[in-house]
Design a protein around this motif. Structure first.
Motif, PDB file in Angstrom:
ATOM      1  N   PHE A 201       2.160  -7.276  -2.958  1.00  0.00           N
ATOM      2  CA  PHE A 201       1.501  -8.472  -2.437  1.00  0.00           C
ATOM      3  C   PHE A 201       0.647  -8.165  -1.212  1.00  0.00           C
ATOM      4  O   PHE A 201      -0.454  -8.710  -1.042  1.00  0.00           O
ATOM      5  CB  PHE A 201       2.559  -9.533  -2.084  1.00  0.00           C
ATOM      6  N   HIS A 202       1.126  -7.268  -0.319  1.00  0.00           N
ATOM      7  CA  HIS A 202       0.380  -6.988   0.906  1.00  0.00           C
ATOM      8  C   HIS A 202      -0.842  -6.117   0.627  1.00  0.00           C
ATOM      9  O   HIS A 202      -1.824  -6.169   1.383  1.00  0.00           O
ATOM     10  CB  HIS A 202       1.290  -6.322   1.955  1.00  0.00           C
ATOM     11  N   ASP A 203      -0.806  -5.328  -0.443  1.00  0.00           N
ATOM     12  CA  ASP A 203      -1.998  -4.595  -0.861  1.00  0.00           C
ATOM     13  C   ASP A 203      -3.071  -5.576  -1.326  1.00  0.00           C
ATOM     14  O   ASP A 203      -4.243  -5.444  -0.984  1.00  0.00           O
ATOM     15  CB  ASP A 203      -1.658  -3.628  -1.999  1.00  0.00           C
ATOM     16  N   PHE A 204      -2.654  -6.538  -2.126  1.00  0.00           N
ATOM     17  CA  PHE A 204      -3.577  -7.560  -2.604  1.00  0.00           C
ATOM     18  C   PHE A 204      -4.259  -8.269  -1.436  1.00  0.00           C
ATOM     19  O   PHE A 204      -5.469  -8.503  -1.443  1.00  0.00           O
ATOM     20  CB  PHE A 204      -2.823  -8.575  -3.458  1.00  0.00           C
ATOM     21  N   LEU A 205      -3.471  -8.588  -0.408  1.00  0.00           N
ATOM     22  CA  LEU A 205      -3.988  -9.316   0.742  1.00  0.00           C
ATOM     23  C   LEU A 205      -4.687  -8.414   1.753  1.00  0.00           C
ATOM     24  O   LEU A 205      -5.410  -8.901   2.621  1.00  0.00           O
ATOM     25  CB  LEU A 205      -2.847 -10.059   1.438  1.00  0.00           C
ATOM     26  N   GLY A 206      -4.458  -7.105   1.666  1.00  0.00           N
ATOM     27  CA  GLY A 206      -5.051  -6.181   2.626  1.00  0.00           C
ATOM     28  C   GLY A 206      -4.422  -6.276   4.005  1.00  0.00           C
ATOM     29  O   GLY A 206      -5.112  -6.114   5.023  1.00  0.00           O
ATOM     30  N   ILE A 207      -3.098  -6.508   4.068  1.00  0.00           N
ATOM     31  CA  ILE A 207      -2.408  -6.651   5.350  1.00  0.00           C
ATOM     32  C   ILE A 207      -1.234  -5.684   5.434  1.00  0.00           C
ATOM     33  O   ILE A 207      -0.736  -5.198   4.424  1.00  0.00           O
ATOM     34  CB  ILE A 207      -1.889  -8.093   5.547  1.00  0.00           C
ATOM     35  N   ASP A 208      -0.791  -5.410   6.666  1.00  0.00           N
ATOM     36  CA  ASP A 208       0.421  -4.620   6.864  1.00  0.00           C
ATOM     37  C   ASP A 208       1.631  -5.439   6.433  1.00  0.00           C
ATOM     38  O   ASP A 208       1.622  -6.667   6.483  1.00  0.00           O
ATOM     39  CB  ASP A 208       0.588  -4.244   8.340  1.00  0.00           C
ATOM     40  N   TRP A 209       2.692  -4.732   6.027  1.00  0.00           N
ATOM     41  CA  TRP A 209       3.958  -5.400   5.728  1.00  0.00           C
ATOM     42  C   TRP A 209       5.068  -4.655   6.441  1.00  0.00           C
ATOM     43  O   TRP A 209       5.192  -3.439   6.324  1.00  0.00           O
ATOM     44  CB  TRP A 209       4.221  -5.425   4.212  1.00  0.00           C
ATOM     45  N   ASP A 210       5.873  -5.385   7.203  1.00  0.00           N
ATOM     46  CA  ASP A 210       6.986  -4.804   7.948  1.00  0.00           C
ATOM     47  C   ASP A 210       8.288  -5.231   7.285  1.00  0.00           C
ATOM     48  O   ASP A 210       8.862  -6.269   7.639  1.00  0.00           O
ATOM     49  CB  ASP A 210       6.937  -5.289   9.400  1.00  0.00           C
ATOM     50  N   ALA A 214      12.910  -1.386   5.899  1.00  0.00           N
ATOM     51  CA  ALA A 214      12.122  -0.148   5.888  1.00  0.00           C
ATOM     52  C   ALA A 214      11.096  -0.207   7.019  1.00  0.00           C
ATOM     53  O   ALA A 214      10.904  -1.255   7.646  1.00  0.00           O
ATOM     54  CB  ALA A 214      11.430   0.044   4.543  1.00  0.00           C
ATOM     55  N   LEU A 215      10.453   0.921   7.258  1.00  0.00           N
ATOM     56  CA  LEU A 215       9.395   0.975   8.256  1.00  0.00           C
ATOM     57  C   LEU A 215       8.157   0.245   7.746  1.00  0.00           C
ATOM     58  O   LEU A 215       8.001   0.020   6.541  1.00  0.00           O
ATOM     59  CB  LEU A 215       9.051   2.438   8.576  1.00  0.00           C
ATOM     60  N   LYS A 216       7.286  -0.105   8.674  1.00  0.00           N
ATOM     61  CA  LYS A 216       6.065  -0.824   8.330  1.00  0.00           C
ATOM     62  C   LYS A 216       5.265  -0.065   7.285  1.00  0.00           C
ATOM     63  O   LYS A 216       5.140   1.166   7.331  1.00  0.00           O
ATOM     64  CB  LYS A 216       5.212  -1.050   9.572  1.00  0.00           C
ATOM     65  N   ILE A 217       4.723  -0.796   6.328  1.00  0.00           N
ATOM     66  CA  ILE A 217       3.928  -0.213   5.256  1.00  0.00           C
ATOM     67  C   ILE A 217       2.504  -0.736   5.363  1.00  0.00           C
ATOM     68  O   ILE A 217       2.285  -1.961   5.385  1.00  0.00           O
ATOM     69  CB  ILE A 217       4.508  -0.561   3.870  1.00  0.00           C
ATOM     70  N   LEU A 218       1.551   0.188   5.450  1.00  0.00           N
ATOM     71  CA  LEU A 218       0.153  -0.207   5.525  1.00  0.00           C
ATOM     72  C   LEU A 218      -0.368  -0.514   4.123  1.00  0.00           C
ATOM     73  O   LEU A 218       0.109   0.042   3.132  1.00  0.00           O
ATOM     74  CB  LEU A 218      -0.680   0.905   6.157  1.00  0.00           C
ATOM     75  N   PRO A 219      -1.357  -1.376   3.993  1.00  0.00           N
ATOM     76  CA  PRO A 219      -1.898  -1.670   2.671  1.00  0.00           C
ATOM     77  C   PRO A 219      -2.736  -0.515   2.151  1.00  0.00           C
ATOM     78  O   PRO A 219      -3.349   0.225   2.928  1.00  0.00           O
ATOM     79  CB  PRO A 219      -2.773  -2.906   2.922  1.00  0.00           C
ATOM     80  N   ASP A 220      -2.735  -0.335   0.862  1.00  0.00           N
ATOM     81  CA  ASP A 220      -3.652   0.602   0.229  1.00  0.00           C
ATOM     82  C   ASP A 220      -4.939  -0.173  -0.003  1.00  0.00           C
ATOM     83  O   ASP A 220      -5.005  -1.061  -0.855  1.00  0.00           O
ATOM     84  CB  ASP A 220      -3.068   1.089  -1.097  1.00  0.00           C
ATOM     85  N   LEU A 221      -5.963   0.150   0.758  1.00  0.00           N
ATOM     86  CA  LEU A 221      -7.197  -0.638   0.697  1.00  0.00           C
ATOM     87  C   LEU A 221      -7.876  -0.549  -0.661  1.00  0.00           C
ATOM     88  O   LEU A 221      -8.649  -1.436  -1.038  1.00  0.00           O
ATOM     89  CB  LEU A 221      -8.152  -0.186   1.807  1.00  0.00           C
ATOM     90  N   GLY A 222      -7.549   0.499  -1.417  1.00  0.00           N
ATOM     91  CA  GLY A 222      -8.083   0.596  -2.773  1.00  0.00           C
ATOM     92  C   GLY A 222      -7.445  -0.397  -3.716  1.00  0.00           C
ATOM     93  O   GLY A 222      -7.931  -0.632  -4.819  1.00  0.00           O
ATOM     94  N   PHE A 223      -6.302  -0.983  -3.288  1.00  0.00           N
ATOM     95  CA  PHE A 223      -5.583  -1.958  -4.106  1.00  0.00           C
ATOM     96  C   PHE A 223      -5.871  -3.401  -3.698  1.00  0.00           C
ATOM     97  O   PHE A 223      -5.284  -4.320  -4.255  1.00  0.00           O
ATOM     98  CB  PHE A 223      -4.072  -1.735  -3.992  1.00  0.00           C
ATOM     99  N   GLU A 224      -6.738  -3.601  -2.735  1.00  0.00           N
ATOM    100  CA  GLU A 224      -6.995  -4.967  -2.287  1.00  0.00           C
ATOM    101  C   GLU A 224      -7.517  -5.805  -3.459  1.00  0.00           C
ATOM    102  O   GLU A 224      -8.409  -5.397  -4.193  1.00  0.00           O
ATOM    103  CB  GLU A 224      -8.010  -4.976  -1.147  1.00  0.00           C
ATOM    104  N   GLY A 225      -6.898  -6.963  -3.643  1.00  0.00           N
ATOM    105  CA  GLY A 225      -7.271  -7.822  -4.771  1.00  0.00           C
ATOM    106  C   GLY A 225      -6.583  -7.458  -6.066  1.00  0.00           C
ATOM    107  O   GLY A 225      -6.891  -8.040  -7.107  1.00  0.00           O
TER     108      GLY A 225
END
Length: 391
Positions: A201-210, A214-225
């Motif tokens: 879900f956070h990849d889709f939104l392009g946001i970090d998820w904490d 687990a430790l914070k996970i950055l979005p994969d910008l290639g997965f946005e949308g």
């Protein structure tokens, strides 16, 4: 409501606008973190189901059974149908379910340990961008509590207040419920999402998820949308807010792994340890059967309601498989979707994010989004049906 898990809800619910319709017939992200490779057997395209030969398809003209109760409108607004401003409810228990009724007619169901609440409301018809796909007309509305339902600790006064508020929102405020939210992302919907294996879900939104576990996970910008099957369910149930009551947003908290009261990352973990309860236990090969036929039974289908998660094994060729060749335990689960109701052809239709259709879909690209039983249980998904959970 009881304040269970309040300390665990450390991440804010993200309210995103609606999204569009899309479809496919493949598996989904399995276990591990976002950067972990998918486990063996995950996201395997189904190739043995030749969909034109599938029975119970959209071309059928058999009307669907009246599988959902309709609340008739009466003269007095106090007890009038789904849009009564204030109703008086009576409550009964049936196992781990508490049922709210008006004048003896059931109108809502609360499940012990679950967030989701199904209620009877005004009839709606859902369709997809692909107009060849059968529509779904339903009186079911599904919203979530802000905390898991506790039958012993939640008073009937509180349940009545919540239910009156939820029924009012259904009729007046235009706040979409879980079923309507899920259709936002299909082809032709307001936010057309595409498919990518590993897209949460956070990849889709392009946001970090904490995550809480687990430790914070950055979005994969290639997965946005983009969304995979479990990421799509997590967006619908855990990121979108479908109701606010007494200042608390209603969405299910998300975790990376299995964590009590949370919706985990993988489809397998969602089945094993998601919130709520298992409706259809994992289905294994009957002793002595020559081959595995995964189509659900009539009893199993009768237990599944709109909003329930349905699980499949998309990695095994059930047209030729035996129990030895296919998984005998929930580790075989590789795809998750949500039952949205009986369609205009009488089929049990579900919504999920899949590869071939390139995103969320209720359509037939890459396999029909149905899981009928009996003589209509042939084809791709019915034979791969493995279980269901109410969350």
């Amino acid at each position: 409501m009881a304040t269970m898990l309040a300390a665990l809800r450390s991440f804010a619910s993200v309210l995103v606008p609606g999204i569009t319709l899309a479809a496919t017939l493949t598996g989904c992200f399995g276990g591990g973190g976002k950067d972990a490779p998918p486990p063996a057997g995950q996201d395997v395209e189904i190739t043995d189901g030749d969909e034109p030969d599938e029975t119970g398809g959209d071309e059928t003209t058999t009307p669907p059974p009246d599988d959902e109760p309709v609340v008739e409108t009466e003269d007095e607004p106090q007890d009038a149908g789904p849009c009564a401003k204030v109703a008086t409810f009576t409550f009964t228990k049936s196992g781990d379910t508490k049922i709210a009724s008006i004048d003896g007619e059931p109108v809502a169901w609360f499940t012990q340990g679950g967030y989701s609440v199904r209620m009877i409301g005004a009839s709606r018809t859902f369709d997809a961008g692909d107009k060849s796909v059968a529509t779904v007309t339903t009186t079911s509305w599904v919203r979530t509590l802000s905390e898991p339902f506790d039958m012993e600790k939640t008073s009937e006064t509180m349940l009545s207040a919540w239910l009156n508020a939820a029924r009012g929102v259904n009729c007046d405020a235009g706040t979409t419920d879980v079923l309507a939210i899920s259709y936002d992302y299909v082809e032709g919907g307001s936010e057309d999402a595409r498919y990518a294996l590993g897209a949460d879900f956070h990849d889709f939104l392009g946001i970090d998820w904490d995550p809480i576990d687990a430790l914070k996970i950055l979005p994969d910008l290639g997965f946005e949308g983009a969304l995979d099957c479990s990421g799509y369910m997590r967006l619908v149930w855990g990121s979108r807010t479908n109701f606010t009551f007494e200042g608390k947003d209603a969405s299910i908290p998300l975790s990376l792994k299995s964590l009590t009261g949370h919706l985990p990352r993988s489809s397998e973990d969602m089945y094993r340890s998601g919130t709520g309860k298992i409706i259809v236990p994992f289905r294994t090969q009957p002793a002595g059967a020559p081959s595995f036929q995964g189509a659900p039974t009539t009893t199993e289908l009768a237990s599944i309601e709109p909003g329930d998660l349905v699980f499949f094994d998309t990695s095994c060729n059930y047209a030729i498989a035996t129990a030895i060749l296919c998984g005998k335990n929930p580790s075989a689960i590789s795809h998750v979707g949500m039952f949205v109701g009986r369609d205009s052809g009488g089929n049990y239709r579900f919504i999920s994010s899949r590869t071939t259709a390139n995103g969320p879909t209720v359509g037939n690209t890459g396999g029909w989004s149905i899981f009928n039983g009996g003589v209509d249980g042939t084809g791709s998904y019915p034979q791969r049906f493995r279980g269901a959970r109410r969350i």
